[in-house]
Design an enzyme around this catalytic site. Structure first.
Site, short mmCIF file in Angstrom:
data_model
loop_
_atom_site.label_atom_id
_atom_site.label_comp_id
_atom_site.label_asym_id
_atom_site.label_seq_id
_atom_site.Cartn_x
_atom_site.Cartn_y
_atom_site.Cartn_z
N PRO A 16 0.84 -1.20 0.00
CA PRO A 16 0.00 0.00 0.00
C PRO A 16 0.87 1.24 0.00
CG PRO A 16 0.09 -0.95 2.20
CD PRO A 16 0.85 -1.88 1.31
N GLN A 70 -6.45 -1.01 4.40
CA GLN A 70 -5.49 -0.68 5.46
C GLN A 70 -5.95 0.55 6.24
OE1 GLN A 70 -1.36 1.06 5.11
NE2 GLN A 70 -0.78 -1.05 5.62
N CYS A 101 3.86 3.34 8.90
CA CYS A 101 4.01 4.60 8.18
C CYS A 101 4.96 5.54 8.93
CB CYS A 101 2.67 5.28 7.97
SG CYS A 101 2.80 6.86 7.08
N ASN A 201 9.28 -7.24 3.22
CA ASN A 201 9.13 -6.03 2.41
C ASN A 201 10.40 -5.20 2.50
OD1 ASN A 201 7.28 -2.96 2.88
ND2 ASN A 201 7.91 -3.85 0.95
N GLY A 202 10.87 -4.77 1.34
CA GLY A 202 12.03 -3.88 1.31
C GLY A 202 13.06 -4.32 0.29
N ASP A 203 13.34 -3.46 -0.70
CA ASP A 203 14.38 -3.69 -1.70
C ASP A 203 14.13 -4.93 -2.56
OD1 ASP A 203 15.56 -1.51 -0.46
OD2 ASP A 203 16.97 -2.71 0.71
#
Length: 346
Positions: A16, A70, A101, A201-203
């Site tokens: 998201p 979300q 966030c 999650n990430g890269d």
């Protein structure tokens, strides 16, 4: 277990992203192979107090399922009320709680990643939302507030105890924002620490990245965010690599323009009340993102920065083909340009 994890499935999530993953972009990414969707995050208080302004954030069509809405906030009871209201409207497949966030306007209201500093409040939020709704509840979090408070394992265990049915872990702290590298060692530790599915999650920007993280950790899926902004074909490419062990050809220039054209036309249809010019203006950054890593991308971005209509898109494409024929980049120039673009990704 959530059905999209059954039978050893390894789902690819579209992360998201506020201002990016609207109903049109989700639809297009689904066509490219994304398995699980989430809406842009929406304020629980906004749903309860001004649903006329916030309701459009939770809109989706059935082709996008499985899909979660979300929510962010810091009052679990109120968030549960908002979640029930959303379920009455749209019946999503799950509710996701935003504990990740890093944006100041969210953190300042004690939402998002700020709750990583207050585990009792975080637990209250998760527990109340899970108790309030008849559908699964999941969570998205960061690994901690900053380098002195990397408490992802503790938080994940709390969330599991409070009824979360899956957790997505972004491998950066709140202090990092989107700088530096995601810490997949911590993500892996979280996946080992809980029994519910963990989504890393990430890269993640290619099928190789997906395969490496699947092999090196016990994550049950991956979530792709910023890479999809420039390369929504990443889902198709990743699935091809996972299935065959070979790289799929990158989307051609023609495929990219067809995608841009379709995105623009769908946006104009959906925003008919706005008119074509304001809609295309709002698409400029998206169009510029789609030019990353292709020859002549800088030339295209200069023109997309002022585009105002679909007809202009057609004219730009025609001019681009002429420009490339007359000033085509050799491989060295293209490699240099791609390296610069990669270093300036959003």
């Amino acid at each position: 277990m959530l059905p999209w994890f059954e039978n050893d499935r390894f789902p690819l999530y579209l992360a998201p992203m506020a201002g990016v993953t609207d109903v049109i972009f989700r639809h297009l990414c689904k066509e490219q192979g994304a398995d699980v969707m989430m809406t842009e995050f929406v304020s629980a208080e906004g749903i309860l107090q001004r649903d006329d302004r916030t309701r459009h954030y939770v809109d989706f069509d059935d082709a996008q399922r499985p899909l979660g809405v979300q929510l962010f906030g810091s009052d679990g009871v109120r968030m549960g009320e908002a979640a029930r209201k959303i379920i009455d409207w749209k019946q999503p497949d799950f509710i996701d709680i935003n504990f990740g966030c890093p944006v100041n306007k969210v953190v300042s209201k004690n939402g998002g990643s700020s709750l990583l500093k207050d585990c009792p409040l975080l637990a209250s939020v998760a527990r109340e939302v899970a108790k309030a709704v008849p559908i699964p509840v999941t969570a998205k979090m960061r690994i901690g507030w900053d380098s002195s408070l990397v408490n992802a394992i503790e938080v994940a265990r709390i969330l599991e105890d409070c009824g979360m049915q899956a957790i997505a872990v972004h491998g950066r702290t709140r202090a990092q924002g989107y700088t530096g590298l995601a810490d997949w060692d911590v993500i892996g530790q979280v996946a080992d620490a809980v029994k519910i599915p963990v989504i890393g999650n990430g890269d993640i920007s290619s099928g190789v990245d997906v395969e490496i993280r699947r092999a090196q950790t016990n994550v049950k899926g991956v979530m792709i965010g910023r890479a999809a902004m420039a390369n929504p074909w990443v889902f198709k490419e990743a699935k091809h690599y996972l299935a065959t062990g070979t790289h799929a050809p990158h989307a051609s220039v023609e495929e990219r323009f067809n995608f841009m054209r379709r995105h623009c036309k769908l946006a104009i249809e959906r925003n008919a009340h706005m008119g074509e010019l304001p809609t295309i203006r709002s698409m400029r950054n998206r169009l510029m993102n789609y030019t990353k890593s292709i020859p002549g991308g800088k030339w295209l971005r200069q023109r997309f920065s002022q585009i105002g209509s679909v007809m202009e898109l057609e004219d730009i494409f025609a001019a681009y083909l002429v420009h490339q024929a007359e000033h085509g980049h050799d491989q060295a120039t293209h490699a240099e340009e791609s390296a610069v673009e990669s270093s300036t990704e959003l």
